[in-house]
Design a protein around this motif. Structure first.
Motif, PDB file in Angstrom:
ATOM      1  N   ILE A  24      59.294  12.274  21.486  1.00 55.92           N
ATOM      2  CA  ILE A  24      58.684  13.126  20.461  1.00 55.92           C
ATOM      3  C   ILE A  24      59.733  14.143  20.029  1.00 55.92           C
ATOM      4  N   GLN A  25      60.241  13.972  18.813  1.00 57.29           N
ATOM      5  CA  GLN A  25      61.360  14.780  18.347  1.00 57.29           C
ATOM      6  C   GLN A  25      60.868  16.028  17.623  1.00 57.29           C
ATOM      7  N   ALA A  26      61.790  16.940  17.395  1.00 64.55           N
ATOM      8  CA  ALA A  26      61.477  18.206  16.726  1.00 64.55           C
ATOM      9  C   ALA A  26      62.522  18.490  15.660  1.00 64.55           C
ATOM     10  N   THR A  27      62.138  19.293  14.676  1.00 64.92           N
ATOM     11  CA  THR A  27      63.072  19.663  13.612  1.00 64.92           C
ATOM     12  C   THR A  27      64.086  20.671  14.141  1.00 64.92           C
ATOM     13  N   PRO A  28      65.390  20.394  14.006  1.00 64.69           N
ATOM     14  CA  PRO A  28      66.391  21.321  14.534  1.00 64.69           C
ATOM     15  C   PRO A  28      66.550  22.591  13.713  1.00 64.69           C
ATOM     16  N   LEU A  29      66.161  22.546  12.433  1.00 63.29           N
ATOM     17  CA  LEU A  29      66.300  23.703  11.536  1.00 63.29           C
ATOM     18  C   LEU A  29      65.020  23.859  10.720  1.00 63.29           C
ATOM     19  N   ALA A  30      64.745  25.080  10.294  1.00 64.60           N
ATOM     20  CA  ALA A  30      63.598  25.322   9.420  1.00 64.60           C
ATOM     21  C   ALA A  30      63.904  24.803   8.011  1.00 64.60           C
ATOM     22  N   ILE A  31      62.864  24.409   7.281  1.00 66.45           N
ATOM     23  CA  ILE A  31      63.011  23.941   5.902  1.00 66.45           C
ATOM     24  C   ILE A  31      62.032  24.736   5.040  1.00 66.45           C
ATOM     25  N   GLY A  32      62.526  25.264   3.933  1.00 67.15           N
ATOM     26  CA  GLY A  32      61.678  26.085   3.081  1.00 67.15           C
ATOM     27  C   GLY A  32      62.275  26.232   1.701  1.00 67.15           C
ATOM     28  N   ILE A  33      61.815  27.267   0.965  1.00 65.96           N
ATOM     29  CA  ILE A  33      62.290  27.478  -0.398  1.00 65.96           C
ATOM     30  C   ILE A  33      62.714  28.934  -0.587  1.00 65.96           C
ATOM     31  N   ARG A  34      63.402  29.184  -1.691  1.00 61.55           N
ATOM     32  CA  ARG A  34      63.728  30.562  -2.080  1.00 61.55           C
ATOM     33  C   ARG A  34      62.536  31.152  -2.813  1.00 61.55           C
ATOM     34  N   ALA A  35      62.082  32.294  -2.360  1.00 61.35           N
ATOM     35  CA  ALA A  35      60.952  32.986  -2.988  1.00 61.35           C
ATOM     36  C   ALA A  35      61.003  34.450  -2.574  1.00 61.35           C
ATOM     37  N   ASP A  36      60.070  35.236  -3.092  1.00 66.35           N
ATOM     38  CA  ASP A  36      60.005  36.661  -2.753  1.00 66.35           C
ATOM     39  C   ASP A  36      61.352  37.343  -2.989  1.00 66.35           C
ATOM     40  N   GLY A  37      61.906  37.130  -4.169  1.00 63.22           N
ATOM     41  CA  GLY A  37      63.238  37.649  -4.455  1.00 63.22           C
ATOM     42  C   GLY A  37      64.271  36.608  -4.069  1.00 63.22           C
ATOM     43  N   ASN A  38      65.122  36.961  -3.124  1.00 65.23           N
ATOM     44  CA  ASN A  38      66.146  36.006  -2.678  1.00 65.23           C
ATOM     45  C   ASN A  38      65.942  35.658  -1.211  1.00 65.23           C
ATOM     46  N   SER A  39      64.689  35.639  -0.765  1.00 65.64           N
ATOM     47  CA  SER A  39      64.394  35.371   0.637  1.00 65.64           C
ATOM     48  C   SER A  39      64.213  33.878   0.879  1.00 65.64           C
ATOM     49  N   PHE A  40      64.523  33.450   2.088  1.00 66.84           N
ATOM     50  CA  PHE A  40      64.254  32.088   2.523  1.00 66.84           C
ATOM     51  C   PHE A  40      62.884  32.087   3.193  1.00 66.84           C
ATOM     52  N   ILE A  41      61.933  31.359   2.619  1.00 64.05           N
ATOM     53  CA  ILE A  41      60.569  31.290   3.148  1.00 64.05           C
ATOM     54  C   ILE A  41      60.374  29.919   3.798  1.00 64.05           C
ATOM     55  N   PRO A  42      60.393  29.837   5.143  1.00 61.97           N
ATOM     56  CA  PRO A  42      60.213  28.533   5.803  1.00 61.97           C
ATOM     57  C   PRO A  42      58.810  27.982   5.562  1.00 61.97           C
ATOM     58  N   ILE A  43      58.746  26.700   5.304  1.00 55.93           N
ATOM     59  CA  ILE A  43      57.458  26.004   5.202  1.00 55.93           C
ATOM     60  C   ILE A  43      57.261  25.120   6.432  1.00 55.93           C
ATOM     61  N   ILE A  44      58.310  24.420   6.842  1.00 56.02           N
ATOM     62  CA  ILE A  44      58.302  23.729   8.136  1.00 56.02           C
ATOM     63  C   ILE A  44      59.215  24.523   9.066  1.00 56.02           C
ATOM     64  N   PRO A  45      58.659  25.213  10.050  1.00 56.41           N
ATOM     65  CA  PRO A  45      59.503  26.031  10.938  1.00 56.41           C
ATOM     66  C   PRO A  45      60.405  25.178  11.826  1.00 56.41           C
ATOM     67  N   LYS A  46      61.424  25.805  12.347  1.00 56.04           N
ATOM     68  CA  LYS A  46      62.296  25.166  13.329  1.00 56.04           C
ATOM     69  C   LYS A  46      61.485  24.734  14.545  1.00 56.04           C
ATOM     70  N   ASN A  47      61.887  23.616  15.149  1.00 53.60           N
ATOM     71  CA  ASN A  47      61.259  23.066  16.363  1.00 53.60           C
ATOM     72  C   ASN A  47      59.819  22.616  16.144  1.00 53.60           C
ATOM     73  N   THR A  48      59.507  22.218  14.898  1.00 54.96           N
ATOM     74  CA  THR A  48      58.208  21.613  14.612  1.00 54.96           C
ATOM     75  C   THR A  48      58.233  20.143  15.022  1.00 54.96           C
ATOM     76  N   THR A  49      57.202  19.701  15.717  1.00 54.58           N
ATOM     77  CA  THR A  49      57.126  18.301  16.143  1.00 54.58           C
ATOM     78  C   THR A  49      57.091  17.377  14.929  1.00 54.58           C
ATOM     79  N   MET A  50      57.884  16.302  14.984  1.00 53.45           N
ATOM     80  CA  MET A  50      57.926  15.323  13.897  1.00 53.45           C
ATOM     81  C   MET A  50      57.110  14.085  14.295  1.00 53.45           C
ATOM     82  N   PRO A  51      56.471  13.408  13.306  1.00 52.60           N
ATOM     83  CA  PRO A  51      56.414  13.727  11.878  1.00 52.60           C
ATOM     84  C   PRO A  51      55.633  15.016  11.621  1.00 52.60           C
ATOM     85  N   ALA A  52      55.904  15.618  10.479  1.00 51.68           N
ATOM     86  CA  ALA A  52      55.295  16.911  10.165  1.00 51.68           C
ATOM     87  C   ALA A  52      54.922  16.969   8.689  1.00 51.68           C
TER      88      ALA A  52
END
Length: 575
Positions: free
Chosen positions: A429-457
């Motif tokens: 059972i693998q996990a995401t090594p890095l968070a994945i998200g978008i730029r929002a709230d100005g120039n902030s990185f907003i994670p949608i799938i956090p780091k170490n989320t179990t895959m599939p996700a």
């Protein structure tokens, strides 16, 4: 509000026959495991009862990772033996491609590679570095993907000759810190070599091997499935350092946390070379053939010294660099550790980070597994024993064979092979090594799938507009851990158009991110107005990454052209 149905994930097997006579093969058609490290490589397969590492014609299970371009037909370390005095020191051998693949020329790792004994040039504008080998006194350009593909073709040919069947599917180990952009480069190299690939983080592969060993030990001791064990896995080779915390029980290996960095034996080597020859940069600055040869001589002598320091307290280094320049010095283990103190500190920080992310205390650890080419360095071993308060490290696996053996196990499991003894009743059972998200709230990185989320996700967040009657929204997708968007890996971008006219803060822009069982990332996005059942526009589904080489300046260009005109902000739900 959940507006997108959860997908049904299936794991497809590519092991079906296509007309070939399977009985003619020594082994049935099983995905093979491949570990191409920065400096060494190996290939393994499940032989029906256990994992077997394949040997080349020189009876080697562990081969050197390089390709020579000294004639019209490039050849790698699988088939040919590298002549240290000519190939390595003449500029004809290209190696360390795992450190260069998928990186742009502003990357510090690329700049550090300029001390390698072949040509690495940079323009420092965020594009692919120029890499070349010396062929008949001409610099022949190549790419990391081409070098990796050549090497994979040789491994494929070697395996097909021994297994007496075509090789189509492989499980290839990769570092934890690889970005998705780097993964696409590796996949491209595999496609060039005619291979379908499943990528597996190296410590995850080691964790699967550990799970099998614990399962077999429990069965041998008549303990049923055995109790859950928490293992800290530390894997450090020439190019990368990876750390994982896994929970293991009943053949199931669940990754609780991952951490990784592009530090490794190459950094130890280069730091030591600079210490031994402080004026090395000026000596080798012209990058001529003679300088490259001297650089190679110093490199070989330093590598040998570091190896000897693993089992002796000091080593005498004598190397003739030519032009009347000689290096005669005694290097002690204490000096080596002092020169590389920052590297060892980074290793310790990775361990701390991984334990923290896994929410595991050192008292919870059942075993500490140390693998990789740097596993015998006393400082590394002492650091991990001190950190975990263990009297001894786990000794149940060969540190140089662990990753490829785990990959071969994953290949056998994925192929659907039945084992009467239950040795393949395994699940990783693998996990995401890095968070994945978008730029929002100005120039902030907003994670949608956090780091170490179990895959599939599959996860989503809802955003909204920043301007009245805003009709378009720019979705810029990143991967990483930094709070500022541009400090992360840019994966791609696209626009949502046709947002219904409404005051700012009213439209609901839903961003959904989906990682399937093959690690494919899809980003879905669409707009709707509150209380309206159907989306205002068709949802967009985009496979990531979408950017190509030279992506470093894309985020700046997007911001310069559009500014804040198509930004989004996180929609705060009323409690």
């Amino acid at each position: 509000m959940q507006i997108m149905a959860e997908p049904i994930y299936t794991v497809a097997s590519d092991s079906e026959t296509t007309g070939e006579d399977r009985s003619a093969s020594i082994f049935p058609e099983i995905d093979v495991g491949i570990d191409i490290g920065t400096s060494q490589c190996s290939i393994a397969v499940w032989n029906g009862s256990q994992v077997e590492l394949l040997k080349n014609t020189r009876n080697q299970k562990i081969m050197r990772s390089y390709v020579t371009f000294k004639d019209d037909t490039p050849s790698g370390g699988v088939i040919n033996e590298l002549s240290q005095e000519y190939d390595m020191l003449s500029g004809a051998a290209i190696f360390n491609m795992k450190r260069l693949i998928g990186r742009v020329d502003t990357d510090p790792v690329v700049h550090a590679s300029k001390s390698l004994p072949f040509l690495v040039q940079t323009l420092d504008i965020g594009v692919r570095p120029f890499v070349a080998a010396l062929v008949n006194n001409v610099w022949r350009s190549t790419t990391p993907e081409e070098v990796l593909a050549i090497f994979l073709v040789e491994l494929k040919m070697m395996a097909e000759h021994q297994l007496k069947r075509p090789i189509r599917n492989v499980v290839l180990t990769i570092p934890v810190s690889f970005s998705r952009f780097q993964l696409t480069r590796v996949e491209r190299a595999c496609a060039m070599a005619g291979l379908q690939v499943r990528l597996m983080p190296e410590p995850t592969a080691v964790a699967l091997l550990y799970a099998q060993q614990q399962q077999q030990q429990a069965a041998h001791e008549n303990m049923g499935s055995g109790s859950e064990k928490i293992a800290l896995i530390f894997n450090m080779g020439a190019g990368y350092c990876d750390v994982a915390v896994s929970a293991t029980g009943g053949g199931v290996s669940q990754i609780k946390a991952l951490a990784g960095s592009p530090i490794g034996g190459e950094d130890l080597l280069q730091n030591t070379m600079k210490y031994l020859l402080p004026n090395a940069e000026s000596i080798f600055s012209h990058r001529g053939i003679d300088e490259i040869r001297r650089m190679g001589l110093l490199r070989v002598a330093t590598q040998d010294a570091i190896h000897k320091l693993s089992f002796q307290s000091s080593v005498q280094i004598d190397v003739n660099l030519g032009n009347g320049s000689k290096l005669c010095k005694v290097l002690s283990r204490e000096e080596f550790e002092m020169v590389n103190s920052e590297v060892f500190e980074k290793c310790e920080n990775l361990v701390n980070l991984c334990l923290h992310d896994a929410r595991v205390g050192i008292e919870d650890l059942s075993d500490v597994v140390v693998v990789g080419g740097c596993s015998n360095i006393p400082k590394i071993r002492n650091l991990l024993m001190g950190k975990s308060k263990k009297k001894a490290l786990y000794e149940g696996m060969n540190p140089l064979e662990a990753a490829v053996s785990g990959a071969a196990l994953e290949g056998a499991v994925a192929s659907g092979i039945a084992d009467p003894f239950g040795s393949l009743d395994l699940l990783s059972i693998q996990a995401t090594p890095l968070a994945i998200g978008i730029r929002a709230d100005g120039n902030s990185f907003i994670p949608i799938i956090p780091k170490n989320t179990t895959m599939p996700a599959r996860k989503e967040l809802v955003f909204t507009t920043v301007k009245d009657n805003q009709s378009e929204a720019l979705i810029v997708v990143y991967e990483g851990e930094e709070t500022r968007a541009e400090e992360n890996h840019l994966l791609g971008y696209f626009k949502i158009i046709g947002i219904p006219p409404a005051p700012k803060g009213i439209p609901e822009i839903t961003i959904c991110m989906d990682i399937d069982s093959s690690n494919m990332l899809r980003v879905l996005a669409g707009a709707r107005l509150p209380g309206v059942q159907h989306p205002a526009t068709p949802f967009m589904e985009v496979k990531m990454p979408t950017v190509d080489d030279g992506h470093g300046w894309c985020a700046e260009a997007l911001h310069g052209k559009y500014g804040a005109a198509m930004d989004l902000v996180t929609l705060r739900k009323k409690s």
